[in-house]
Design a protein around this motif. Structure first.
Motif, PDB file in Angstrom:
ATOM      1  N   THR A 148       0.751  -1.524   0.360  1.00 30.93           N
ATOM      2  CA  THR A 148      -0.044  -0.127  -0.147  1.00 30.93           C
ATOM      3  C   THR A 148       1.210   1.613   0.003  1.00 30.93           C
ATOM      4  OG1 THR A 148      -1.431  -1.291   1.478  1.00 30.93           O
ATOM      5  CG2 THR A 148      -1.902   1.232   1.266  1.00 30.93           C
ATOM      6  N   LEU A 149       1.570   1.445   0.657  1.00 29.15           N
ATOM      7  CA  LEU A 149       3.129   2.567   1.180  1.00 29.15           C
ATOM      8  C   LEU A 149       3.314   2.970  -0.806  1.00 29.15           C
ATOM      9  CD1 LEU A 149       4.416   1.539   4.769  1.00 29.15           C
ATOM     10  CD2 LEU A 149       2.701   3.746   3.894  1.00 29.15           C
ATOM     11  N   ALA A 150       3.506   1.418  -1.317  1.00 33.75           N
ATOM     12  CA  ALA A 150       4.654   2.009  -2.732  1.00 33.75           C
ATOM     13  C   ALA A 150       3.684   2.223  -3.429  1.00 33.75           C
ATOM     14  CB  ALA A 150       4.822  -0.266  -3.144  1.00 33.75           C
ATOM     15  N   MET A 151       2.167   1.992  -3.435  1.00 33.07           N
ATOM     16  CA  MET A 151       1.395   2.637  -4.282  1.00 33.07           C
ATOM     17  C   MET A 151       1.764   1.075  -5.413  1.00 33.07           C
ATOM     18  SD  MET A 151       0.258   6.107  -3.690  1.00 33.07           S
ATOM     19  CE  MET A 151      -0.031   7.365  -2.439  1.00 33.07           C
ATOM     20  N   GLY A 152       1.893   0.505  -5.800  1.00 38.80           N
ATOM     21  CA  GLY A 152       1.863   0.554  -6.578  1.00 38.80           C
ATOM     22  C   GLY A 152       3.318   0.288  -7.929  1.00 38.80           C
ATOM     23  N   TRP A 153       4.008   0.964  -7.702  1.00 38.43           N
ATOM     24  CA  TRP A 153       5.952   1.113  -7.684  1.00 38.43           C
ATOM     25  C   TRP A 153       6.112  -0.586  -7.961  1.00 38.43           C
ATOM     26  CZ3 TRP A 153       7.423   5.107  -9.398  1.00 38.43           C
ATOM     27  CH2 TRP A 153       9.069   5.475 -10.174  1.00 38.43           C
ATOM     28  N   ARG A 154       5.880  -0.058  -9.930  1.00 37.93           N
ATOM     29  CA  ARG A 154       6.430  -1.093 -10.822  1.00 37.93           C
ATOM     30  C   ARG A 154       8.219  -1.168 -11.516  1.00 37.93           C
ATOM     31  NH1 ARG A 154       1.338  -0.495 -12.841  1.00 37.93           N
ATOM     32  NH2 ARG A 154       2.422   0.622 -14.786  1.00 37.93           N
ATOM     33  N   ASN A 155       8.869   0.614 -10.872  1.00 40.32           N
ATOM     34  CA  ASN A 155      10.154   0.838 -11.164  1.00 40.32           C
ATOM     35  C   ASN A 155      10.537   0.778 -12.575  1.00 40.32           C
ATOM     36  OD1 ASN A 155      10.543  -0.762  -8.413  1.00 40.32           O
ATOM     37  ND2 ASN A 155      12.876  -0.031  -8.731  1.00 40.32           N
ATOM     38  N   SER A 156       9.259   0.874 -13.051  1.00 39.11           N
ATOM     39  CA  SER A 156       9.343   1.417 -14.794  1.00 39.11           C
ATOM     40  C   SER A 156      10.070   2.474 -15.205  1.00 39.11           C
ATOM     41  CB  SER A 156       7.846   1.958 -15.391  1.00 39.11           C
ATOM     42  OG  SER A 156       7.564   2.442 -16.347  1.00 39.11           O
ATOM     43  N   ALA A 157      10.929   2.536 -16.000  1.00 40.99           N
ATOM     44  CA  ALA A 157      11.750   3.981 -16.669  1.00 40.99           C
ATOM     45  C   ALA A 157      10.899   5.104 -16.760  1.00 40.99           C
ATOM     46  CB  ALA A 157      12.978   2.914 -18.037  1.00 40.99           C
ATOM     47  N   ARG A 158       8.817   4.978 -17.025  1.00 40.60           N
ATOM     48  CA  ARG A 158       8.428   5.191 -17.778  1.00 40.60           C
ATOM     49  C   ARG A 158       8.011   6.559 -16.360  1.00 40.60           C
ATOM     50  NH1 ARG A 158       5.660   4.705 -22.669  1.00 40.60           N
ATOM     51  NH2 ARG A 158       6.617   3.312 -23.328  1.00 40.60           N
ATOM     52  N   VAL A 214       0.369  15.130  -6.958  1.00 33.90           N
ATOM     53  CA  VAL A 214      -0.360  14.696  -7.605  1.00 33.90           C
ATOM     54  C   VAL A 214      -0.595  14.550  -8.920  1.00 33.90           C
ATOM     55  CG1 VAL A 214      -3.692  15.287  -8.478  1.00 33.90           C
ATOM     56  CG2 VAL A 214      -2.504  15.984  -6.493  1.00 33.90           C
ATOM     57  N   ALA A 215       0.220  15.324  -9.645  1.00 26.58           N
ATOM     58  CA  ALA A 215       0.313  15.527 -10.885  1.00 26.58           C
ATOM     59  C   ALA A 215       1.797  14.138 -11.084  1.00 26.58           C
ATOM     60  CB  ALA A 215       1.189  16.951 -11.520  1.00 26.58           C
ATOM     61  N   PHE A 216       2.226  14.334 -10.248  1.00 28.28           N
ATOM     62  CA  PHE A 216       3.284  12.966 -10.415  1.00 28.28           C
ATOM     63  C   PHE A 216       2.312  11.440 -10.289  1.00 28.28           C
ATOM     64  CE2 PHE A 216       5.540   9.891  -7.164  1.00 28.28           C
ATOM     65  CZ  PHE A 216       6.129   8.703  -7.958  1.00 28.28           C
ATOM     66  N   LEU A 217       1.762  11.364  -9.598  1.00 24.41           N
ATOM     67  CA  LEU A 217       0.837   9.777  -9.428  1.00 24.41           C
ATOM     68  C   LEU A 217      -0.141   9.982 -10.047  1.00 24.41           C
ATOM     69  CD1 LEU A 217       0.154  10.307  -5.376  1.00 24.41           C
ATOM     70  CD2 LEU A 217       1.890   8.823  -6.555  1.00 24.41           C
ATOM     71  N   THR A 245      -1.211   2.078  -8.022  1.00 27.68           N
ATOM     72  CA  THR A 245      -2.413   0.990  -8.673  1.00 27.68           C
ATOM     73  C   THR A 245      -1.608  -0.487  -8.626  1.00 27.68           C
ATOM     74  OG1 THR A 245      -2.585   1.572 -11.319  1.00 27.68           O
ATOM     75  CG2 THR A 245      -2.304   0.038 -11.568  1.00 27.68           C
ATOM     76  N   LEU A 246      -2.280  -0.870  -7.124  1.00 27.95           N
ATOM     77  CA  LEU A 246      -2.321  -1.840  -6.644  1.00 27.95           C
ATOM     78  C   LEU A 246      -1.912  -3.475  -7.315  1.00 27.95           C
ATOM     79  CD1 LEU A 246      -3.265  -1.736  -3.144  1.00 27.95           C
ATOM     80  CD2 LEU A 246      -1.291   0.027  -4.433  1.00 27.95           C
ATOM     81  N   ASN A 247      -3.032  -3.213  -7.769  1.00 24.69           N
ATOM     82  CA  ASN A 247      -3.702  -4.596  -8.737  1.00 24.69           C
ATOM     83  C   ASN A 247      -2.584  -3.970 -10.577  1.00 24.69           C
ATOM     84  OD1 ASN A 247      -4.776  -6.429 -10.867  1.00 24.69           O
ATOM     85  ND2 ASN A 247      -4.720  -7.469  -9.091  1.00 24.69           N
ATOM     86  N   HIS A 248      -1.704  -5.058 -10.658  1.00 21.32           N
ATOM     87  CA  HIS A 248      -1.124  -4.975 -12.204  1.00 21.32           C
ATOM     88  C   HIS A 248      -0.600  -6.113 -12.433  1.00 21.32           C
ATOM     89  CE1 HIS A 248       1.070  -3.203 -15.440  1.00 21.32           C
ATOM     90  NE2 HIS A 248       0.259  -1.840 -15.467  1.00 21.32           N
ATOM     91  N   PRO A 249      -0.682  -5.895 -14.229  1.00 22.05           N
ATOM     92  CA  PRO A 249      -0.032  -7.672 -14.700  1.00 22.05           C
ATOM     93  C   PRO A 249       1.281  -7.960 -14.511  1.00 22.05           C
ATOM     94  CG  PRO A 249      -1.759  -6.491 -16.744  1.00 22.05           C
ATOM     95  CD  PRO A 249      -1.826  -5.452 -14.996  1.00 22.05           C
ATOM     96  N   PHE A 250       1.737  -7.029 -14.187  1.00 19.88           N
ATOM     97  CA  PHE A 250       3.030  -6.938 -14.190  1.00 19.88           C
ATOM     98  C   PHE A 250       3.688  -7.481 -13.163  1.00 19.88           C
ATOM     99  CE2 PHE A 250       7.184  -4.911 -11.541  1.00 19.88           C
ATOM    100  CZ  PHE A 250       7.830  -5.134 -13.068  1.00 19.88           C
ATOM    101  N   PHE A 251       2.986  -7.782 -11.597  1.00 18.63           N
ATOM    102  CA  PHE A 251       3.137  -8.035 -10.897  1.00 18.63           C
ATOM    103  C   PHE A 251       3.146  -9.565 -10.711  1.00 18.63           C
ATOM    104  CE2 PHE A 251       1.891  -3.889  -8.991  1.00 18.63           C
ATOM    105  CZ  PHE A 251       2.994  -3.715  -8.637  1.00 18.63           C
ATOM    106  N   VAL A 252       1.954 -10.067 -12.297  1.00 17.06           N
ATOM    107  CA  VAL A 252       1.641 -11.719 -11.996  1.00 17.06           C
ATOM    108  C   VAL A 252       2.754 -12.450 -11.609  1.00 17.06           C
ATOM    109  CG1 VAL A 252       0.099 -13.115 -13.346  1.00 17.06           C
ATOM    110  CG2 VAL A 252      -0.400 -11.554 -12.750  1.00 17.06           C
ATOM    111  N   PRO A 253       3.740 -12.782 -12.560  1.00 22.57           N
ATOM    112  CA  PRO A 253       4.992 -13.610 -13.006  1.00 22.57           C
ATOM    113  C   PRO A 253       6.483 -13.517 -11.984  1.00 22.57           C
ATOM    114  CG  PRO A 253       4.762 -12.019 -14.427  1.00 22.57           C
ATOM    115  CD  PRO A 253       3.591 -11.563 -14.193  1.00 22.57           C
ATOM    116  N   ALA A 254       6.216 -14.372 -11.158  1.00 32.26           N
ATOM    117  CA  ALA A 254       7.078 -14.034 -10.038  1.00 32.26           C
ATOM    118  C   ALA A 254       8.253 -12.963 -10.107  1.00 32.26           C
ATOM    119  CB  ALA A 254       7.407 -14.901  -9.191  1.00 32.26           C
ATOM    120  N   ALA A 255       9.028 -13.226 -11.266  1.00 33.25           N
ATOM    121  CA  ALA A 255      10.273 -13.236 -11.581  1.00 33.25           C
ATOM    122  C   ALA A 255      10.293 -11.787 -11.106  1.00 33.25           C
ATOM    123  CB  ALA A 255      10.735 -13.344 -13.080  1.00 33.25           C
ATOM    124  N   THR A 256       9.298 -10.708 -11.800  1.00 28.45           N
ATOM    125  CA  THR A 256       9.184  -9.321 -12.085  1.00 28.45           C
ATOM    126  C   THR A 256       9.819  -8.680 -10.140  1.00 28.45           C
ATOM    127  OG1 THR A 256       7.222  -9.007 -11.314  1.00 28.45           O
ATOM    128  CG2 THR A 256       7.552  -9.262 -13.463  1.00 28.45           C
TER     129      THR A 256
END
Lengths: 443, 171, 217
Positions: free
Chosen positions: A196-206, B113-116, B123-134
């Protein structure tokens, strides 16, 4: 070539070194003892506040001559400590000082905690503290707005802005690290909390690019903000008409003083964190060396500031100023003044010696002495002037009571309590930035 | 950025940069990367757009500063003028403290706010998180991300950039 | 690690973030409304009295002047609460057997005063003065409302500082001619010109009316 501040370490080892003490704490009785002592002192602070609310400001040593006393001295001292965190983070980030990476996180936390405690002090001193929200401009039923020409209002805006700004700056810097903790956490509960604190941060370059845009801009805003906050504190005094206060030198003099005591506190905390987390490879002797140099520089500027005050007193031929300077050296508070000069000007000169800059115990002792000296400076600025004001019939010495000391000791305890909790829940150094700096330094 | 994406995992930052350079030369667009720290080289290499966080902060800061100045001017000269020691009612130098502090605070908040919003977080739930390797992306893993449908076939990729592994991330 | 959060979490956390802003802002807004509400200001609240005294009956219906009972209103800060003797000037002759007046008679016989409850209670740090307001042309009904309509007396004005200031800033339109100062009903609809004329007639200097020391010493 690896940097002297950050020896070449693989990224995974850095994550482990910083994240594991949070995820798998094993500090045992030392942590609990520290938490217990700090908690007891925090309780003392709460009791002293309760007693103050019940009985009024008369429980302190303040009277109609010494109107400010400990509360305001504590305020100036704490807000000074609160300034160094953002300075280290923002100024050193902008000037690309690599050594900031491993100390910036807890320095920013120090800012948050110290500024919060500082903000409490003038509120407690208000007399009717529960009406402090009158300082905010809002459409009340009295048809009144704050008196914008009052330094108290400047304080309110400065502290409130600084506190919220520091919180946002700190959180933005920590956001990618919360993602590291989320990805490393083994239990569902920790994953949820840090997720929750990370807010879904994905370390994406963008995202990193946007993050950098924001974080860099915040650093650029942070430096003038810090300067303005402590200038406002200086203006609290300079806008008064008392001898020793109404001086144009005050805002910059206070800013340097703030940096000085704040850096000294960072040194103390850095030593504590290095030992507690066993990370001598992240907080190195070179770190203490460079921070000692900063302290030495501040000591020189402070000495210059004191000398400027003495010079003004002599050069202006103003009798009240000359009398005040004479009182400083030979009056009732003289022993404290000499002690302050020793702590703030003389002892830090030992930092000219490289061996002492690299000796952790020596740096630690001198840093603590600087903090004592800076606190003495704050209380002396207030008490020397107020106890020897324009009207000799009003002359009265300030004598602190038990509750004055209780609040000071309690606030120190509260500060360390917050740090004991911080070290338990938050990565104490910036995981992603340490990696980035090591990568930069490695060809 | 929507649609299925292909993640190419690499050992270190240099392999990632080399792969990005090679695929860029090959004409692959809409690439992204997932790295443990902010790699400035990627900003240009992947032609990432500059965000409008800073203009937003500037506008918000100026607007809030102006707003609090107008409030101070109004309360001091119109709402409840109080003669304090003969000073001018519109004591603008004394008003600048609140103007600056409020402006900085508003800029910081608007920027957050603009950054977020720009990053579509949280986005707590995202397809990126599905594979364990990521999950290595926040530790020691380096991933190059490209749209699956425009990507060269896997053999070509293998030959061109030699990733440690390839992961498909659902839409 | 796989997915930690359910797909719904995205919406939930966004709503929570919005609430983080909305709840404090809403609380402050609600609080301002509450502070102006009758509940806090005491407006329109009928205070229980030892005797069911009707201002409407005594003023509008039978035409007793305000000053008959509130005798110090013209030359003192306090308007004055009448002693039992004032009641008995009439009620020793009229309605002498009425049950409603039993407490008055009892007070008269025993010599203990009637404990009237305050309807308009200002904080002690406000130095309100009735006589100066009357001398300046503020009629009773300007603050106390249409007393001639009230069977049981209640507070009509909110008595907030904001309300006091609204008149102190622009007193003209709130003034009344001398002849109508003690009327039980307010005179409606004064023009701006009439207000100016009244200011001049009463010789009111508006420059110091909003000084702190006008009301707080």
């Amino acid at each position: 070539m690896s940097s002297p501040y950050l020896p070449d370490t693989p990224p995974a080892a850095i994550t482990a070194a910083i994240a594991d003490p949070v995820l798998h704490p094993d500090w045992g009785w030392r942590w609990w003892l520290g938490l217990g002592v700090s908690g007891a002192l925090t309780l003392l602070m709460l009791v002293s506040i309760w007693w103050l609310f019940r009985m009024g400001v008369g429980v302190w040593g303040v009277d109609s001559s010494n109107i400010w006393g400990f509360a305001l001295a504590n305020y100036v001292w704490w807000i000074g400590i609160g300034n160094a965190g953002t300075l280290i983070s923002a100024l050193l980030l902008l000037t690309r000082q690599r050594w900031r990476a491993s100390i910036s996180r807890f320095a920013e936390a120090m800012t948050l905690f110290a500024a919060a405690i500082a903000g409490l002090m003038p509120i407690l001193h208000l007399g009717r503290p529960w009406l402090f929200y009158w300082l905010a401009p809002y459409p009340d039923t009295m048809g009144l707005m704050p008196q914008w020409r009052s330094p108290l209002i400047w304080d309110f805006f400065a502290i409130a802005s600084y506190l919220l700004f520091s919180l946002m700056f700190w959180y933005t810097g920590a956001l990618p690290d919360f993602a590291s903790l989320r990805d490393r956490a083994a239990t569902k509960g920790k994953q949820m909390v840090y997720g929750t604190l990370a807010m879904g941060w994905r370390n994406s370059a963008r995202h990193w690019r946007v993050w950098q845009d924001y974080y860099g801009a915040m650093a650029a805003l942070g430096v003038p903000l810090v300067v303005s906050v402590h200038s406002v504190v200086g203006m609290d005094f300079a806008a008064g008409l008392m001898p020793g206060w109404a001086e144009t030198i005050f805002p910059p003099y206070f800013v340097v003083g703030a940096m000085y005591s704040g850096f000294a506190m960072v040194v103390v905390l850095a030593a504590a964190f290095r030992r507690a987390l066993r990370i001598p490879h992240l907080i190195t002797d070179a770190h203490f060396d460079v921070m000692a140099r900063v302290l030495l520089f501040c000591a020189l500027v402070m000495t210059l500031s004191y000398a400027t005050e003495w010079f003004y007193a002599w050069y202006s031929q103003e009798p009240v100023e000359r009398f005040l300077t004479h009182t400083q050296f030979f009056g009732p508070y003289a022993p404290f003044y000499w002690t302050m000069l020793a702590c703030n000007c003389l002892i830090p000169q030992l930092f000219w010696l490289r061996a002492l800059r690299r000796s952790l115990p020596a740096v630690l002792v001198i840093a603590v002495l600087i903090n004592v000296g800076m606190w003495l400076e704050r209380i002396l600025i207030i008490s020397q002037t107020l106890s020897r004001g324009h009207l000799p019939s009003q002359w009265a010495l300030f004598v602190p009571t038990f509750w004055d000391w209780a609040l000071l000791a309690g606030s120190l305890g509260f500060f360390s309590l917050l740090f004991f909790l911080f070290i338990r829940w938050v990565p104490a150094a910036s995981i992603h930035e340490v990696k980035e700096r090591i990568h930069e330094a490695t060809p | 950025m929507s649609g299925t994406r292909l993640l190419l995992a690499f050992d270190g930052p240099d392999a990632l940069l080399a792969a990005a350079r090679a695929l860029r030369a090959e004409g692959v667009t809409d690439m992204d990367a997932h790295t443990p720290w902010h790699m400035e080289e990627l900003d240009d290499l992947l032609a990432l757009p500059r965000s409008n966080v800073r203009p937003v902060m500037l506008v918000a800061g100026l607007a809030a500063g102006l707003g609090i100045y107008l409030l101070q001017w109004w309360t001091s000269t119109q709402g409840y003028p109080i003669n304090s020691g003969g000073r001018p009612l519109n004591s603008w130098p004394a008003f600048m403290f609140a103007v600056f502090e409020t402006g900085v605070l508003a800029a910081a908040f608007a920027g957050l706010v603009a950054f977020l919003v720009t990053c579509r977080l949280p986005t707590l739930n995202h397809p990126f998180f599905v594979p364990a390797a990521t999950e290595a992306a926040s530790d020691h893993g380096f991933f190059l991300s490209l749209p699956a449908q425009d990507a060269p076939d896997r053999l070509t990729l293998e030959r061109m950039v030699a990733p440690v592994r390839m992961i498909e991330v659902g839409p | 690690m796989a997915q930690i959060f359910h797909a719904r979490a995205n919406t939930i956390i966004r709503i929570c973030l919005a609430l983080l802003l909305i709840v404090p802002a809403g609380t402050v807004a609600a609080w301002m409304v509450v502070m102006r509400s009758d509940y806090v200001t005491g407006r329109n609240e009928t205070v229980t009295q030892p005797v069911m005294f009707s201002h409407r009956h005594h003023t509008a219906e039978i035409g007793i002047d305000c000053r008959y009972c509130h005798s110090s209103v013209e030359d003192s800060a306090f308007a004055g609460i009448p002693p039992t003797e004032t009641c008995m000037t009439c009620h020793s002759q009229l309605f002498t057997e009425a049950d409603m007046l039993a407490p008055v008679r009892q007070s008269w016989v025993s010599g203990t005063r009637l404990n009237w409850n305050r309807v308009h209670d200002l904080p002690d740090y406000v130095y309100f003065n009735h006589s100066v307001h009357l001398a300046g042309g503020v009629a009773c009904t300007t603050c106390h409302g249409a007393v001639g309509e009230m069977r049981l007396t209640r507070q009509v004005a909110p008595l907030t500082m904001e309300w006091c200031l609204s008149c102190h800033r622009a007193p003209g339109k709130n003034l009344s001619p001398r002849a109508t100062l003690y009327d039980p009903f307010p005179t409606e609809g004064k023009s701006a010109e009439e207000g100016h004329a009244l200011l001049a007639e009463y010789g009111i200097d508006t420059s110091g009316l909003t000084d702190c020391s006008a009301c707080h010493r």
